[in-house]
Scaffold this active site. Sequence first.
Site, short mmCIF file in Angstrom:
data_model
loop_
_atom_site.label_atom_id
_atom_site.label_comp_id
_atom_site.label_asym_id
_atom_site.label_seq_id
_atom_site.Cartn_x
_atom_site.Cartn_y
_atom_site.Cartn_z
N ASN A 1 8.15 -5.43 -0.68
CA ASN A 1 7.99 -4.28 0.22
C ASN A 1 6.51 -4.23 0.56
O ASN A 1 5.69 -3.73 -0.22
CB ASN A 1 8.44 -2.98 -0.45
CG ASN A 1 8.41 -1.81 0.53
OD1 ASN A 1 7.80 -1.91 1.61
ND2 ASN A 1 9.05 -0.71 0.16
N TYR B 1 11.05 8.94 1.20
CA TYR B 1 11.04 7.90 0.16
C TYR B 1 11.67 8.34 -1.17
O TYR B 1 11.70 7.54 -2.11
CB TYR B 1 9.60 7.43 -0.07
CG TYR B 1 8.96 6.85 1.17
CD1 TYR B 1 9.45 5.67 1.74
CD2 TYR B 1 7.89 7.49 1.81
CE1 TYR B 1 8.90 5.15 2.90
CE2 TYR B 1 7.32 6.96 2.97
CZ TYR B 1 7.83 5.80 3.51
OH TYR B 1 7.28 5.27 4.66
N PRO C 1 0.80 -1.23 0.00
CA PRO C 1 0.00 0.00 0.00
C PRO C 1 0.83 1.28 0.00
O PRO C 1 1.85 1.37 0.68
CB PRO C 1 -0.83 -0.11 1.28
CG PRO C 1 -0.17 -1.15 2.10
CD PRO C 1 0.49 -2.09 1.15
N ASN C 2 0.34 2.23 -0.78
CA ASN C 2 0.89 3.58 -0.90
C ASN C 2 2.21 3.66 -1.66
O ASN C 2 2.72 4.75 -1.91
CB ASN C 2 1.03 4.24 0.49
CG ASN C 2 -0.31 4.34 1.19
OD1 ASN C 2 -1.25 4.91 0.64
ND2 ASN C 2 -0.42 3.75 2.36
N GLU D 1 12.51 -9.34 2.30
CA GLU D 1 11.77 -8.17 2.79
C GLU D 1 12.58 -6.91 2.50
O GLU D 1 13.77 -6.85 2.79
CB GLU D 1 11.56 -8.31 4.30
CG GLU D 1 10.90 -7.10 4.94
CD GLU D 1 10.82 -7.20 6.47
OE1 GLU D 1 11.38 -8.15 7.04
OE2 GLU D 1 10.21 -6.30 7.07
N ARG E 1 5.13 10.77 -2.69
CA ARG E 1 4.82 10.56 -1.29
C ARG E 1 6.01 10.87 -0.39
O ARG E 1 7.07 10.26 -0.53
CB ARG E 1 4.45 9.08 -1.13
CG ARG E 1 4.28 8.62 0.27
CD ARG E 1 4.30 7.09 0.32
NE ARG E 1 3.99 6.66 1.67
CZ ARG E 1 4.20 5.43 2.11
NH1 ARG E 1 4.70 4.51 1.32
NH2 ARG E 1 3.91 5.12 3.35
N ALA F 1 3.00 -0.74 4.97
CA ALA F 1 2.48 -0.79 6.35
C ALA F 1 2.01 -2.18 6.74
O ALA F 1 1.98 -2.51 7.94
CB ALA F 1 1.36 0.22 6.51
N HIS G 1 12.67 -2.50 2.58
CA HIS G 1 12.12 -1.19 2.93
C HIS G 1 13.05 -0.12 2.40
O HIS G 1 14.27 -0.25 2.48
CB HIS G 1 11.98 -1.04 4.45
CG HIS G 1 11.08 -2.07 5.03
ND1 HIS G 1 9.72 -2.02 4.87
CD2 HIS G 1 11.35 -3.21 5.71
CE1 HIS G 1 9.19 -3.08 5.43
NE2 HIS G 1 10.15 -3.82 5.94
N ARG H 1 12.80 4.60 12.81
CA ARG H 1 11.57 5.41 12.77
C ARG H 1 10.70 5.11 14.01
O ARG H 1 11.23 4.72 15.04
CB ARG H 1 10.86 5.15 11.44
CG ARG H 1 11.72 5.58 10.24
CD ARG H 1 11.02 5.32 8.93
NE ARG H 1 9.81 6.14 8.81
CZ ARG H 1 8.91 5.98 7.83
NH1 ARG H 1 9.09 5.05 6.92
NH2 ARG H 1 7.85 6.75 7.78
C1 DQA Z 1 8.17 1.19 4.02
C2 DQA Z 1 8.18 1.40 5.53
C3 DQA Z 1 6.80 1.15 6.13
O1 DQA Z 1 6.85 1.36 7.53
C4 DQA Z 1 5.80 2.09 5.53
O2 DQA Z 1 4.52 1.81 6.04
C5 DQA Z 1 5.81 2.08 4.04
C6 DQA Z 1 7.10 2.02 3.35
C7 DQA Z 1 9.51 1.54 3.37
O3 DQA Z 1 9.72 1.14 2.22
O4 DQA Z 1 10.34 2.24 3.97
O5 DQA Z 1 4.77 2.19 3.40
O6 DQA Z 1 7.91 -0.19 3.78
#
Ligand code: DQA
Length: 140
Positions: free
Chosen positions: A74, A22, A9-10, A98, A17, A77, A100, A107
């Site tokens: 990735n 990011y 998501p997002n 995994e 964003r 959230a 990020h 964070r």
């Molecule tokens: C993320 C880190 C997550 O905590 C966050 O919710 C994201 C992006 C990252 O790529 O740093 O959506 O996965």
Amino acid sequence: MKILIINGPNLNLLGMRQPEIYGTESMEQYLEFLKECYKEADIEYFQSNHEGDIVDQIQRVGYDIDEYAGIVLNAGAYTHTSLAIADAIAAVKLPVVEVHISNVAAREEIRRRSFIAPVCRGTIAGFGMDSYRLAIEALL
Ligand code: DQA
């Protein structure tokens, strides 16, 4: 070999964003770079804002060890909340890395907990978009 990159998501908003966290590059731009870097690999990309769609994709390729080297995930959230995604990763045969973009350990407290880390091959976090490339390196 194929590699499936899954963004949660997002992450369709990369480039727009919170660029201070990011970056300013879109995933589409970055994918072009990745495909240039790994001409020998067939890089597939899937993004969804929906948890079940991510589970479906993990199941779709997760047993295809002849065609796929692994999954770069990735989960956004959902990393911090999704038992369903963790169960899907545990169920399949392909290795899942995994990823990020940000350094989640640096964070908010909630981002330090990952439901998926224990069932992934490993975790790469904090290297910006380069985290995806490092994950591919780990799989090839
Ligand atoms: C993320 C880190 C997550 O905590 C966050 O919710 C994201 C992006 C990252 O790529 O740093 O959506 O996965």
